[in-house]
Design an enzyme around this catalytic site. Structure first.
Site, PDB file in Angstrom:
ATOM      1  N   ASP A 221     -11.964  21.908  12.794  1.00  0.00           N
ATOM      2  CA  ASP A 221     -11.012  22.257  13.855  1.00  0.00           C
ATOM      3  C   ASP A 221      -9.558  22.136  13.381  1.00  0.00           C
ATOM      4  OD1 ASP A 221     -11.567  19.517  13.755  1.00  0.00           O
ATOM      5  OD2 ASP A 221     -11.074  19.181  15.848  1.00  0.00           O
ATOM      6  N   ASP A 222      -9.240  21.059  12.647  1.00  0.00           N
ATOM      7  CA  ASP A 222      -7.858  20.899  12.181  1.00  0.00           C
ATOM      8  C   ASP A 222      -7.473  22.019  11.204  1.00  0.00           C
ATOM      9  OD1 ASP A 222      -7.343  18.588  13.619  1.00  0.00           O
ATOM     10  OD2 ASP A 222      -8.061  17.262  12.036  1.00  0.00           O
TER      11      ASP A 222
ATOM     12  N   GLU B 105     -24.691  11.283   2.159  1.00  0.00           N
ATOM     13  CA  GLU B 105     -26.013  11.702   1.651  1.00  0.00           C
ATOM     14  C   GLU B 105     -26.371  13.125   2.067  1.00  0.00           C
ATOM     15  OE1 GLU B 105     -25.236   9.045   3.236  1.00  0.00           O
ATOM     16  OE2 GLU B 105     -26.114   7.295   2.279  1.00  0.00           O
TER      17      GLU B 105
ATOM     18  N   ARG C 249      -7.900  17.615   1.805  1.00  0.00           N
ATOM     19  CA  ARG C 249      -7.459  17.477   3.190  1.00  0.00           C
ATOM     20  C   ARG C 249      -5.942  17.658   3.361  1.00  0.00           C
ATOM     21  NH1 ARG C 249     -11.418  16.012   6.619  1.00  0.00           N
ATOM     22  NH2 ARG C 249     -13.183  14.792   5.860  1.00  0.00           N
TER      23      ARG C 249
ATOM     24  N   ARG D  83     -17.106  11.846  13.100  1.00  0.00           N
ATOM     25  CA  ARG D  83     -16.056  10.875  13.395  1.00  0.00           C
ATOM     26  C   ARG D  83     -15.559  10.923  14.827  1.00  0.00           C
ATOM     27  NH1 ARG D  83     -11.624  12.860   9.383  1.00  0.00           N
ATOM     28  NH2 ARG D  83     -11.938  15.089   9.557  1.00  0.00           N
TER      29      ARG D  83
ATOM     30  N   LYS E 265     -40.961  -5.936  11.318  1.00  0.00           N
ATOM     31  CA  LYS E 265     -40.158  -7.170  11.275  1.00  0.00           C
ATOM     32  C   LYS E 265     -38.653  -6.946  11.219  1.00  0.00           C
ATOM     33  CE  LYS E 265     -40.637  -7.759   6.273  1.00  0.00           C
ATOM     34  NZ  LYS E 265     -41.027  -8.610   5.179  1.00  0.00           N
TER      35      LYS E 265
END
Ligand code: FBP
Length: 549
Positions: free
Chosen positions: A172-173, A422, A142, A249, A239
């Site tokens: 996008d960034d 996952e 990143r 995010r 139950k």
């Protein structure tokens, strides 16, 4: 490397290219473009790459002989299923231009370009990774690519390796950074093209010309499978209330798609919470009301889907985060030397009384996450906030109050799940395998067309993959100015869930039924081999969006 039987069978899968890309192509120019907003400012910031035309590829009956090209590729940001297919499509595309073309992969994200860490991707390496999930072929990172000295360091290694084009695969960034890099290289006549590819499981990099980002299809199918399994368990034991947080995010596309696939009892959509100006208490009360209503019919069980970014969309918390970002950005030097309680006191001392009150109203761990943890792009790391636990705890408290008032007489036992990691590296669905391969192959065609500052665009995605269309979209067209980290910056506009859009409307028209009646769907695992209606269906979001047009 030892492989499972399915891995071996998948390695042999040949992604289906759109027919138009199966031979030589020529780029046909559309009209000049404009940015989605702030046209003058964006034009001034991108004088060399603003206003370029959209490109559409058509068959070229008279192609000229291609020359070898050296290309660099970077995987940027969070993993998304299909990244390896973008790279294999790109590899095959540049080899088609000329068999002596070479592909270099920069390691661990944009940082690899700056630090000159790379490997050459040969056909032996590429063949190991075709149709597999993950980004492990070269790794991802990143690091924010935004400073002139980073660009210059990148250019040094491009010159050394004879690289004349970079392909940045990111969200996008990262594509915003690709646009800035393209503009800079063009302005200094560096002789390096920059092409972007739309990646993110979050699904929030899309617009009129980019129908979906890759990875969304596979990740949501993986989550939907597991949510379906949980719902079967839930409907068997009757139950537990399952609180399931889903990645994404900012936008709630993942939660919405999973809701359409599985029909849970409740799904919160952050964009709606914001539009209705709801507080955290309003959200909690709305969940507690459904729990109590189901309990009246003896149904003390259910499922709640919660988008990861919810907290940031609650208007009071959104205001708080905006001020926190400004305070942190303006006082970066002072805050760099502080930690723990001292840092928290410093921050609180610089916030408005209203925002201090909001901060104090939050559980201590959530408040801490908002104040301290940021990723390199300045985003709050929402995946670290346990919203599912926060909500179920508050719902439990609300139900106790309701019980005292005689409004609730049931049992409430909550279990928690967070589905994100996952699904990010699952083997791509047939849709993503084909889409990603086409995006990469198409990026090679854009390189061959000699353009820069474009994003690879494959469209008509609800049709069978051979009918897809291919072209390029100027990245500046997707940009607007936003206030980020205390500054106004040109960025690609994030695509949030549209409350007037067909996917949300479909959900909203059915959710009352899903809340009270148990209407679960159990989608089952992704299938790779079998009838097209089982194996090749695109996401429901994409289908409804197309039908809604
Ligand atoms: P990108 O926007 O880079 O594709 O990443 C999206 C995402 O998967 C989010 O859904 C999640 O909040 C975030 O990455 C998690 O980041 P990290 O991988 O750094 O933990």
């Amino acid at each position: 490397m030892k492989k499972s039987p399915l891995q071996k069978a998948r390695a042999a899968y040949q992604p289906k290219l759109p027919i138009v890309l199966t031979g030589a192509v020529k780029a046909v120019e559309g009209k000049p473009t404009q940015s989605v907003a702030n046209q003058e400012e964006i034009h001034q910031l991108f004088p060399n790459t603003y206003g370029l035309p959209e490109l559409k590829f058509e068959k070229n009956p008279n192609p000229s002989a291609g020359k070898p090209v050296n290309v660099g590729v970077i995987l940027s940001g969070g993993q998304a299923p299909g990244g390896h297919n973008v790279i294999s499509g790109l590899f095959d595309g540049i080899k088609k231009i000329h068999r002596d073309s070479r592909l270099f992969g920069f390691l661990m994200g944009p940082g690899g370009l700056v630090d000159h860490k790379y490997i050459e991707l040969t056909s032996a390496i590429i063949d190991e990774y075709r149709n597999t999930g993950g980004f492990d072929i070269i790794g991802s990172g990143r690091t924010k690519l935004e400073k002139k000295d980073q660009f210059d360091k990148g250019l040094e290694i491009c010159k050394e390796l004879g690289i004349t084009a970079l392909v940045i695969i990111g969200g996008d960034d990262s594509n915003t950074n690709a646009a800035v890099l393209a503009e800079y290289y063009k302005s200094i006549d560096a002789g390096v093209q920059v092409i972007g590819c739309p990646k993110t499981i979050d699904g929030d990099l899309k617009n009129e010309c980019i129908e979906t980002s890759f990875g969304f299809d596979t990740a949501t199918k993986v989550y939907s499978e597991v949510i379906g399994n949980i719902q079967r368990d839930c409907n068997s034991a009757k139950k537990y209330w399952h609180f399931v947080k889903l990645m994404g995010r900012s936008a709630s596309h993942i939660a919405l798609e999973c809701a359409l696939q599985t029909q849970p009892n409740i799904c919160i959509i952050s964009e709606e919470v914001e539009a209705k100006n709801q507080s955290l208490t309003d959200v909690v009360n709305s969940i507690a009301d459904v729990v109590a209503a189901r309990a009246r019919y003896g149904n003390n069980f259910g499922t709640v889907l919660i988008p990861e970014g919810l907290i940031e969309f609650i208007p009071a918390i959104k205001k708080l985060i905006a001020e926190l970002n400004n305070v942190l950005a303006k006082n970066a030097d002072e805050t760099a030397h502080l930690s723990g309680a001292k840092l928290e006191d410093f921050i609180k001392g610089h916030l408005s009384p209203e925002n201090v009150e909001t901060l104090n109203s939050l559980p201590a761990n959530v408040a801490r996450q908002l104040m301290l943890d940021r990723d390199p792009h300045g985003n709050v790391q929402v995946s670290l906030i346990e919203t599912e636990k926060l909500l179920s705890e508050m719902v439990g408290n609300r139900l106790k109050e309701m019980a005292k008032a005689g409004e609730y007489d049931g049992k409430f036992s909550a279990l928690h799940h967070f589905f994100g990691y996952e699904g990010r590296c699952a083997d791509p669905s047939n849709f993503d395998a084909d889409y990603c391969y086409a995006l990469g192959y198409n990026a090679a065609c854009l390189i061959n067309a000699g353009v820069t500052g474009y994003m690879s665009s494959i469209r008509n995605l609800v049709k069978p993959s051979v009918q897809w269309t291919a072209g390029g979209i100027p990245i500046t067209m997707m940009m607007n100015i936003e206030h980020r980290n205390g500054e106004d910056k040109p960025v690609i506009q994030k695509a949030l869930v549209r409350l007037d859009g067909a996917p949300f409307q479909k959900f909203a028209s059915q959710r009352d039924d899903w809340a009270m009646n148990t209407c679960y769907i159990y989608p089952g695992p992704i299938q790779y081999f079998g009838p097209a209606e089982v194996c090749d269906q695109p996401s429901l979001t994409l289908l409804y969006e197309h039908k809604g047009k």
